[in-house]
Design an enzyme around this catalytic site. Sequence first.
Site, PDB file in Angstrom:
ATOM      1  N   SER A 193      44.101  35.478  41.248  1.00 59.31           N
ATOM      2  CA  SER A 193      44.706  36.100  42.380  1.00 59.31           C
ATOM      3  C   SER A 193      43.825  35.813  43.673  1.00 59.31           C
ATOM      4  CB  SER A 193      44.851  37.565  42.362  1.00 59.31           C
ATOM      5  OG  SER A 193      45.898  37.928  41.125  1.00 59.31           O
ATOM      6  N   HIS A 247      41.750  40.060  46.202  1.00 60.07           N
ATOM      7  CA  HIS A 247      42.673  39.667  47.220  1.00 60.07           C
ATOM      8  C   HIS A 247      42.133  39.338  48.730  1.00 60.07           C
ATOM      9  CE1 HIS A 247      45.957  41.451  44.484  1.00 60.07           C
ATOM     10  NE2 HIS A 247      45.202  40.536  43.657  1.00 60.07           N
TER      11      HIS A 247
END
Length: 275
Positions: A180, A226
Site C-alpha cells: 500500500s 499510506h
Amino acid sequence: MSTEGSSSDDFCYRHPKRVSYVLCQRCARTICGDCQIAAPVGVHCPECQAEAKARQPKSVRRAGRSGWWAEAPVTYSLLATIVVVYLGQLLSGGIVTNLALYYPPLTPDQPWRMLTALFVHSERSFFHILFNGYSLWVLGTLIERLLGSGRFALLFFISGLGGSVAVLWLGYGQAVIGASGAIFGLFGALLVLQQSFGVSNPQLLIVLLLNLVLGFIVPGVSWQAHIGGLLVGLAIAWGVVRAREEGNIPGGIPGVFGLTTGALVLLSAARFVLL
C-alpha cells in the site's frame, strides 16, 4: 476446381497445384491463400516478408516480438512476484509472512524487512492483495511508460521504503504488510506528472482521498504507510519534473532518487539515535 486453360502464372509459386490470381506486391509472384501475408498495401509472399523484417532496425524487431510485456515489464514482474509470494504465504502456514513482514523494532538487525513487506499481504482478506494488485496494474502500466522501467522500479521501491519509515516513526509497535505504501506513492507521482503535462484528473484525486480516509476508518490498515508512501511519491515526481524542466536538481533525475533514498535512510537511523 477445374484448372483447364490456366497458365503457369496462375499457380502459387510455392504450391504448384493451387490456382491463384493474387500477386505479391513486392515480387509479383502468384501466391495462394496460405502464403498470403497481409501488408500495409496488398499482400506479401513469405520470402518478401522475411526480407522486409530483416531490414528493420533491431529496436523495431524487438518491439514486435515483445508485445504486451514490453509495455511494462517491471509492473508485470512485480505483480507476478506478489502472486507467487502470496501462494507461498498460504502454503507455508504463515512462515513466509513472518519472515517478510515489517516490525519496526527489528529494523537495526533486519532492515530489509522495510522492503520485503511490500510483497506479503493479508492471508485472511483476499481483498487486500486484490486491491493492491489491481492498483499496481492500473497505475504501474501507465507510469512505467511515462518514466521508463528503471525509474518506475525506483519510484515503487523508494515509495514503499517511505511508507516503512513513516511506520517506524508513527507506528513503532505495529507489524505491517502489503504494498500500500508503494501504491500511494504511485498515486502521488501520477498526480504530479499529469499536472506537469497540463492534465487535470479530479477522479484520481477523489480516489486517492477516499482511500486515505479509509485508512483511518478501517481497522488494521496502516495509515502511516499510506501517508509516508504518498509524500515520497509526490516528492520524487516533483523532483523529476523540476530536473527535467529546469535542470536545477543536483545530479539531475538520478540525483532525485539518490537524495530521496539518502533522506529516508537518515530518517531511519535518526529514529534509533534520537529516541
